[in-house]
Design a protein around this motif. Structure first.
Motif, PDB file in Angstrom:
ATOM      1  N   TYR A   1       0.565  -1.045   0.084  1.00  0.00           N
ATOM      2  CA  TYR A   1      -0.023   0.291   0.361  1.00  0.00           C
ATOM      3  C   TYR A   1       0.670   1.293   0.194  1.00  0.00           C
ATOM      4  N   ASN A   2       2.526   1.313   0.115  1.00  0.00           N
ATOM      5  CA  ASN A   2       3.334   2.325   0.053  1.00  0.00           C
ATOM      6  C   ASN A   2       2.797   2.514  -1.497  1.00  0.00           C
ATOM      7  N   LYS A   3       2.779   1.924  -2.089  1.00  0.00           N
ATOM      8  CA  LYS A   3       2.833   2.378  -3.786  1.00  0.00           C
ATOM      9  C   LYS A   3       1.419   3.021  -4.217  1.00  0.00           C
ATOM     10  N   PHE A   4       0.621   3.356  -2.771  1.00  0.00           N
ATOM     11  CA  PHE A   4      -0.878   3.864  -3.536  1.00  0.00           C
ATOM     12  C   PHE A   4      -0.734   5.169  -2.382  1.00  0.00           C
ATOM     13  N   PRO A   5       0.373   6.684  -2.131  1.00  0.00           N
ATOM     14  CA  PRO A   5       0.790   7.334  -0.936  1.00  0.00           C
ATOM     15  C   PRO A   5      -0.459   7.865  -1.000  1.00  0.00           C
ATOM     16  N   ASN A   6      -1.382   8.673  -2.013  1.00  0.00           N
ATOM     17  CA  ASN A   6      -2.435   9.553  -2.090  1.00  0.00           C
ATOM     18  C   ASN A   6      -3.915   8.742  -2.001  1.00  0.00           C
ATOM     19  N   ILE A   7      -3.522   7.212  -1.851  1.00  0.00           N
ATOM     20  CA  ILE A   7      -4.969   6.820  -1.544  1.00  0.00           C
ATOM     21  C   ILE A   7      -6.656   7.329  -0.508  1.00  0.00           C
ATOM     22  N   LYS A   8      -7.377   8.202  -0.604  1.00  0.00           N
ATOM     23  CA  LYS A   8      -8.120   8.405  -0.091  1.00  0.00           C
ATOM     24  C   LYS A   8      -9.774   6.883   0.061  1.00  0.00           C
ATOM     25  N   ASN A   9      -9.643   6.359  -0.698  1.00  0.00           N
ATOM     26  CA  ASN A   9     -10.492   4.974  -0.554  1.00  0.00           C
ATOM     27  C   ASN A   9     -10.191   4.152  -1.008  1.00  0.00           C
ATOM     28  N   LEU A  10     -10.595   3.570  -0.030  1.00  0.00           N
ATOM     29  CA  LEU A  10      -9.718   1.634  -0.033  1.00  0.00           C
ATOM     30  C   LEU A  10     -10.492   0.345   0.624  1.00  0.00           C
ATOM     31  N   LYS A  11     -11.051   0.531  -0.382  1.00  0.00           N
ATOM     32  CA  LYS A  11     -12.340  -1.354  -0.442  1.00  0.00           C
ATOM     33  C   LYS A  11     -11.108  -2.370  -0.385  1.00  0.00           C
ATOM     34  N   ILE A  12     -11.089  -3.187   0.753  1.00  0.00           N
ATOM     35  CA  ILE A  12     -10.783  -4.857   0.477  1.00  0.00           C
ATOM     36  C   ILE A  12     -11.323  -5.905   0.446  1.00  0.00           C
ATOM     37  N   PHE A  13     -10.903  -6.762  -0.561  1.00  0.00           N
ATOM     38  CA  PHE A  13     -12.215  -8.430  -0.480  1.00  0.00           C
ATOM     39  C   PHE A  13     -11.181  -8.965  -0.360  1.00  0.00           C
ATOM     40  N   LEU A  14     -11.058  -9.722   1.141  1.00  0.00           N
ATOM     41  CA  LEU A  14     -10.061 -10.662   1.595  1.00  0.00           C
ATOM     42  C   LEU A  14     -10.302 -11.498   1.215  1.00  0.00           C
ATOM     43  N   LYS A  15      -9.385 -12.260  -0.164  1.00  0.00           N
ATOM     44  CA  LYS A  15      -9.637 -14.211  -0.472  1.00  0.00           C
ATOM     45  C   LYS A  15      -7.999 -14.528  -0.644  1.00  0.00           C
ATOM     46  N   ASP A  16      -8.997 -15.805  -1.031  1.00  0.00           N
ATOM     47  CA  ASP A  16      -7.088 -16.272  -1.083  1.00  0.00           C
ATOM     48  C   ASP A  16      -6.982 -17.622  -2.042  1.00  0.00           C
ATOM     49  N   ASP A  17      -6.038 -18.112  -3.092  1.00  0.00           N
ATOM     50  CA  ASP A  17      -6.418 -18.771  -3.995  1.00  0.00           C
ATOM     51  C   ASP A  17      -6.699 -20.119  -4.030  1.00  0.00           C
ATOM     52  N   ILE A  18      -6.649 -20.485  -2.188  1.00  0.00           N
ATOM     53  CA  ILE A  18      -6.409 -21.810  -1.856  1.00  0.00           C
ATOM     54  C   ILE A  18      -7.981 -22.010  -1.378  1.00  0.00           C
ATOM     55  N   GLU A  19      -7.817 -23.133  -1.448  1.00  0.00           N
ATOM     56  CA  GLU A  19      -9.602 -23.736  -1.206  1.00  0.00           C
ATOM     57  C   GLU A  19      -9.530 -23.561   0.179  1.00  0.00           C
ATOM     58  N   PRO A  20     -11.144 -23.077   0.641  1.00  0.00           N
ATOM     59  CA  PRO A  20     -11.432 -22.678   1.857  1.00  0.00           C
ATOM     60  C   PRO A  20     -11.099 -23.942   2.888  1.00  0.00           C
ATOM     61  N   SER A  21     -11.269 -24.708   2.333  1.00  0.00           N
ATOM     62  CA  SER A  21     -11.219 -26.241   3.154  1.00  0.00           C
ATOM     63  C   SER A  21     -10.107 -26.829   3.548  1.00  0.00           C
ATOM     64  N   HIS A  22      -9.036 -26.252   3.333  1.00  0.00           N
ATOM     65  CA  HIS A  22      -7.395 -26.235   3.036  1.00  0.00           C
ATOM     66  C   HIS A  22      -7.441 -25.077   3.781  1.00  0.00           C
ATOM     67  N   ILE A  23      -8.029 -24.008   3.844  1.00  0.00           N
ATOM     68  CA  ILE A  23      -7.547 -22.790   4.609  1.00  0.00           C
ATOM     69  C   ILE A  23      -7.431 -23.313   5.994  1.00  0.00           C
ATOM     70  N   ARG A  24      -8.501 -23.860   6.823  1.00  0.00           N
ATOM     71  CA  ARG A  24      -9.230 -23.877   7.547  1.00  0.00           C
ATOM     72  C   ARG A  24      -8.680 -25.132   8.424  1.00  0.00           C
ATOM     73  N   GLY A  25      -8.408 -25.887   7.869  1.00  0.00           N
ATOM     74  CA  GLY A  25      -7.456 -27.525   7.873  1.00  0.00           C
ATOM     75  C   GLY A  25      -5.646 -26.447   8.562  1.00  0.00           C
ATOM     76  N   CYS A  26      -5.404 -26.081   7.812  1.00  0.00           N
ATOM     77  CA  CYS A  26      -3.990 -26.040   7.972  1.00  0.00           C
ATOM     78  C   CYS A  26      -3.197 -25.395   9.585  1.00  0.00           C
ATOM     79  N   CYS A  27      -4.112 -24.428   9.551  1.00  0.00           N
ATOM     80  CA  CYS A  27      -3.885 -23.601  10.908  1.00  0.00           C
ATOM     81  C   CYS A  27      -5.457 -23.377  11.888  1.00  0.00           C
ATOM     82  N   ASN A  28      -4.887 -23.481  13.188  1.00  0.00           N
ATOM     83  CA  ASN A  28      -6.299 -22.413  13.479  1.00  0.00           C
ATOM     84  C   ASN A  28      -6.389 -20.783  14.002  1.00  0.00           C
ATOM     85  N   ASN A  29      -4.793 -20.661  13.692  1.00  0.00           N
ATOM     86  CA  ASN A  29      -4.152 -19.739  14.153  1.00  0.00           C
ATOM     87  C   ASN A  29      -4.708 -17.819  12.786  1.00  0.00           C
ATOM     88  N   PRO A  30      -5.523 -17.187  13.040  1.00  0.00           N
ATOM     89  CA  PRO A  30      -5.975 -16.263  12.113  1.00  0.00           C
ATOM     90  C   PRO A  30      -4.651 -15.798  12.029  1.00  0.00           C
TER      91      PRO A  30
END
Length: 311
Positions: A117-146
Motif C-alpha cells: 500500500y506504500n505504492k499508493f501514497p495518495n489513496i483516499k478510498n480503499l475497499k478490500i475483499f480478502l480472499k485466497d486461491d487456496i481452497e477454503p477447506s485447506h485454509i481452515r485445516g492448515c492452521c487454527n491461528n488467524p
C-alpha cells in the motif's frame, strides 16, 4: 449533437450484451477517461494499452469463481480510480502509483501489507475483499491461528476504509490496529476485533460512519471515555453482544443507529435518550425486547426531535 466514436470520453455498458453491437474498435478510443463494465472481456486489454488518458475504470461483476486480471490494468499513467467487484483479483503493481485515489479490489492476505500500500501514497478510498486461491477447506485445516493483517496508519490521506473478509478465511486485524487520523468512514466485515480495537477506533477524531458486520464477537462492549465524538452513523451486527455500556458523553453527534442480528442484546443504553441529534433507530433481526427498549427510548426523549424506530 453527434460525437465521433473515437472522441468518446465515457464508456459504460453491460457486457452481457453481445460485443458485436459495439460499433468500434475499442483500442482506438484514445480519449477515454472513464470505463464502466459489468464483466471483463479480452479486448479490454487494448483499451488499457492504448488509452494514456484513462482515469477511471469500474469492473462491477460479483460472484464466483475469482478471475485473475492482467497486470496491464495498472498501466494507464493517470489512473485515479480503480474499482473491481469481488470476482476479480489482480497482483499488486510493480511501480508506485501516486495518482491513485480510489481502489476497490480482491487481495490475498499476504498482499495486505505496508510494502504494497506504500505504492499508493495518495489513496483516499480503499475497499478490500480478502480472499485466497487456496481452497477454503485447506485454509481452515492448515492452521487454527488467524492470518494477521497490517496496520493502516501509514496511509495518511485515507478517508474511507472497508475490509470485507471471506467467510471461510480466518483473518484478523493486529492487536490495537492503528488507523489514519483523517479516516471518516470505516467498515469492517467478518474480522476479529477486540474491545481494545474498538477503543482505538472510538478515538478517531474525524470518524463519521462506522459499520461493524460480525466484526466484534465479544459479549461486553464498554465504550471508552469520550469515544466517537464525531460519529453520525453507526451499524452494529454482533450476534454475541450481551451488554453495551455507553456513557453520557459518547455518540454526541450520532444521527442514525442500526442494530442487526443482535440476538443477545436486550436493551439499548439509556444514554441514547439524551443524544440531541439522534433521528432514527433501525432494528434488523434483533431480540424482541430490544424493540421494546427502543420504543421506550422513543417515549422518554427529552429532546423536541422525534426518533423514528423501525424494524
Amino acid at each position: 449533437m453527434f460525437v465521433p466514436p473515437k472522441l468518446l470520453r465515457v464508456l459504460a455498458f453491460d457486457t452481457s450484451i453481445s460485443l458485436q453491437r459495439v460499433p468500434m474498435q475499442l483500442g482506438g478510443l484514445v480519449f477515454l477517461r472513464y470505463v464502466s463494465i459489468t464483466q471483463w472481456f479480452e479486448d479490454l486489454d487494448d483499451v488499457v494499452s492504448n488509452n494514456p488518458n484513462l482515469e477511471t475504470r469500474v469492473v462491477s461483476g460479483n460472484g464466483a469463481p475469482t478471475i485473475h486480471l492482467p497486470s496491464s490494468i495498472w498501466k494507464p499513467p493517470h489512473l485515479r480510480h480503480l474499482e473491481l467487484g469481488n470476482s476479480y483479483m489482480v497482483d499488486p503493481p510493480s511501480v508506485d502509483n501516486e495518482n491513485l485515489q480510489t481502489l476497490s479490489w480482491v487481495v490475498r492476505p499476504i498482499h495486505c501489507r505496508q510494502k504494497v500500500y506504500n505504492k499508493f501514497p495518495n489513496i483516499k478510498n480503499l475497499k478490500i475483499f480478502l480472499k485466497d486461491d487456496i481452497e477454503p477447506s485447506h485454509i481452515r485445516g492448515c492452521c487454527n491461528n488467524p492470518i494477521i493483517l497490517d496496520h493502516f496508519d501509514y496511509l495518511v490521506r485515507l478517508e474511507k476504509l472497508s475490509i470485507l473478509n471471506s467467510i471461510d478465511l480466518n483473518a484478523a486485524l493486529p492487536e490495537e490496529c492503528m488507523y489514519p487520523s483523517r479516516l471518516k468512514k470505516l467498515k469492517l466485515s467478518e474480522t476479529n476485533i477486540s474491545e481494545e480495537d474498538l477503543n482505538v477506533i472510538a478515538k478517531l477524531p474525524q470518524l463519521e460512519v462506522l459499520k461493524l458486520e460480525n466484526a466484534f464477537h465479544g459479549a461486553v462492549w464498554k465504550v471508552v471515555e469520550r469515544g466517537f465524538s464525531n460519529l453520525r452513523f453507526l451499524l452494529i451486527e454482533a450476534k454475541e453482544l450481551k451488554q453495551w455500556v455507553v456513557g453520557q458523553k459518547h455518540f454526541r453527534m450520532l444521527r442514525h443507529l442500526v442494530l442487526r442480528s443482535c440476538n443477545c442484546l436486550e436493551q439499548i443504553p439509556e444514554c441514547f435518550e439524551r443524544i440531541p441529534l439522534l433521528l432514527s433507530i433501525r432494528l434488523e433481526g434483533c431480540h424482541s425486547s430490544l424493540f421494546v427498549s427502543a420504543k421506550q427510548l422513543q417515549q422518554n426523549r427529552r429532546s423536541n426531535k422525534d426518533v423514528k424506530v423501525r424494524s
